[in-house]
Design a protein around this motif. Sequence first.
Motif, PDB file in Angstrom:
ATOM      1  N   LYS A  51       0.825  -1.210   0.000  1.00  0.00           N
ATOM      2  CA  LYS A  51       0.000   0.000   0.000  1.00  0.00           C
ATOM      3  C   LYS A  51       0.860   1.262   0.000  1.00  0.00           C
ATOM      4  CE  LYS A  51      -4.196  -1.449  -0.025  1.00  0.00           C
ATOM      5  NZ  LYS A  51      -5.070  -1.136  -1.122  1.00  0.00           N
ATOM      6  N   ALA A  52       2.100   1.170   0.458  1.00  0.00           N
ATOM      7  CA  ALA A  52       2.981   2.330   0.467  1.00  0.00           C
ATOM      8  C   ALA A  52       3.712   2.498  -0.859  1.00  0.00           C
ATOM      9  CB  ALA A  52       3.991   2.213   1.605  1.00  0.00           C
ATOM     10  N   PHE A  53       4.167   1.399  -1.468  1.00  0.00           N
ATOM     11  CA  PHE A  53       5.037   1.493  -2.630  1.00  0.00           C
ATOM     12  C   PHE A  53       4.470   0.886  -3.902  1.00  0.00           C
ATOM     13  CE2 PHE A  53       7.886   1.463   1.068  1.00  0.00           C
ATOM     14  CZ  PHE A  53       8.520   2.676   0.871  1.00  0.00           C
ATOM     15  N   SER A  54       3.194   0.606  -3.959  1.00  0.00           N
ATOM     16  CA  SER A  54       2.602  -0.050  -5.124  1.00  0.00           C
ATOM     17  C   SER A  54       2.697   0.824  -6.370  1.00  0.00           C
ATOM     18  CB  SER A  54       1.128  -0.371  -4.854  1.00  0.00           C
ATOM     19  OG  SER A  54       0.515  -0.831  -6.024  1.00  0.00           O
TER      20      SER A  54
ATOM     21  N   GLY B 115     -11.385   8.283 -11.378  1.00  0.00           N
ATOM     22  CA  GLY B 115     -12.431   9.195 -11.816  1.00  0.00           C
ATOM     23  C   GLY B 115     -11.897  10.530 -12.270  1.00  0.00           C
ATOM     24  N   ARG B 116     -10.867  11.027 -11.656  1.00  0.00           N
ATOM     25  CA  ARG B 116     -10.274  12.299 -12.076  1.00  0.00           C
ATOM     26  C   ARG B 116      -8.955  12.083 -12.811  1.00  0.00           C
ATOM     27  NH1 ARG B 116      -9.550  12.723  -6.247  1.00  0.00           N
ATOM     28  NH2 ARG B 116      -7.386  12.294  -5.782  1.00  0.00           N
ATOM     29  N   GLY B 117      -8.686  10.841 -13.142  1.00  0.00           N
ATOM     30  CA  GLY B 117      -7.457  10.511 -13.857  1.00  0.00           C
ATOM     31  C   GLY B 117      -6.757   9.345 -13.192  1.00  0.00           C
ATOM     32  N   ALA B 118      -5.684   8.937 -13.800  1.00  0.00           N
ATOM     33  CA  ALA B 118      -4.926   7.809 -13.270  1.00  0.00           C
ATOM     34  C   ALA B 118      -4.019   8.270 -12.140  1.00  0.00           C
ATOM     35  CB  ALA B 118      -4.103   7.175 -14.379  1.00  0.00           C
ATOM     36  N   GLU B 119      -3.972   7.465 -11.076  1.00  0.00           N
ATOM     37  CA  GLU B 119      -3.100   7.734  -9.937  1.00  0.00           C
ATOM     38  C   GLU B 119      -2.464   6.432  -9.499  1.00  0.00           C
ATOM     39  OE1 GLU B 119      -5.027   9.740  -6.738  1.00  0.00           O
ATOM     40  OE2 GLU B 119      -5.670  11.407  -7.977  1.00  0.00           O
ATOM     41  N   PHE B 120      -1.359   6.568  -8.784  1.00  0.00           N
ATOM     42  CA  PHE B 120      -0.683   5.393  -8.260  1.00  0.00           C
ATOM     43  C   PHE B 120      -1.386   4.912  -7.001  1.00  0.00           C
ATOM     44  CE2 PHE B 120       2.703   7.238 -10.798  1.00  0.00           C
ATOM     45  CZ  PHE B 120       3.184   6.111 -11.436  1.00  0.00           C
ATOM     46  N   GLU B 121      -1.415   3.589  -6.817  1.00  0.00           N
ATOM     47  CA  GLU B 121      -2.042   3.014  -5.629  1.00  0.00           C
ATOM     48  C   GLU B 121      -1.167   3.201  -4.388  1.00  0.00           C
ATOM     49  OE1 GLU B 121      -4.129  -1.155  -4.230  1.00  0.00           O
ATOM     50  OE2 GLU B 121      -2.756  -1.166  -5.921  1.00  0.00           O
ATOM     51  N   GLY B 122       0.137   3.109  -4.545  1.00  0.00           N
ATOM     52  CA  GLY B 122       1.060   3.272  -3.418  1.00  0.00           C
ATOM     53  C   GLY B 122       1.112   4.707  -2.950  1.00  0.00           C
ATOM     54  N   ALA B 123       0.996   4.911  -1.645  1.00  0.00           N
ATOM     55  CA  ALA B 123       0.906   6.267  -1.096  1.00  0.00           C
ATOM     56  C   ALA B 123       2.190   7.067  -1.294  1.00  0.00           C
ATOM     57  CB  ALA B 123       0.560   6.198   0.391  1.00  0.00           C
TER      58      ALA B 123
END
Length: 180
Positions: A136-139, A146-154
């Motif tokens: 969850k930190a580095f994914s 919905g507002r665009g693509a984002e990384f899952e890792g925080a």
Amino acid sequence: MSSDSSDPLYWMHVILASNKGTLMELGITPIMTSGMIMQLLAGANLIAMDFSLKDDSVLFTFALIISFGQATVYVLTGLYGQPKDLSAGVCLLIIQLIVASLLLVLLDELLQKGYGLGSSINLFIATNICESIVWKAFSPTIVNVGRGAEFEGAIIALFHLAFTWSDPCHALHEVFLLRL
């Protein structure tokens, strides 16, 4: 969509030290199930078993039988795709899951015989939880929110949003409230 919202059994996978779609799909379920059934049968005096003996391999054999049953059910119910589309891959998937369970049962036996630190089941669960935290930190998985693509890792999302958004404070706020 994140991994925990797309899988209705996400928290059960965490508790049972299993990872969906990997060789650790079955997790510690065969070990726990065989242990509970053996204790139930021994408590009802249906079988004679001394749980203080560490050389009793009945639990090992029963865990492999349960892992065969679970692997067969997982594959034939379509968890990895329709069995008719997999053809010979059905047998390969079942064998892979059984071998992974065999290795996990062997590791459990080693840890229970005193070749490790603490309880084996607790160690597997703690390892799975730590793996989940690191993921969850580095994914590096990219998800559409919905507002665009984002990384899952925080942490990766923090650097990505800090460098791509014009307002770094707003990007930092979004990362801390990251709900993927």
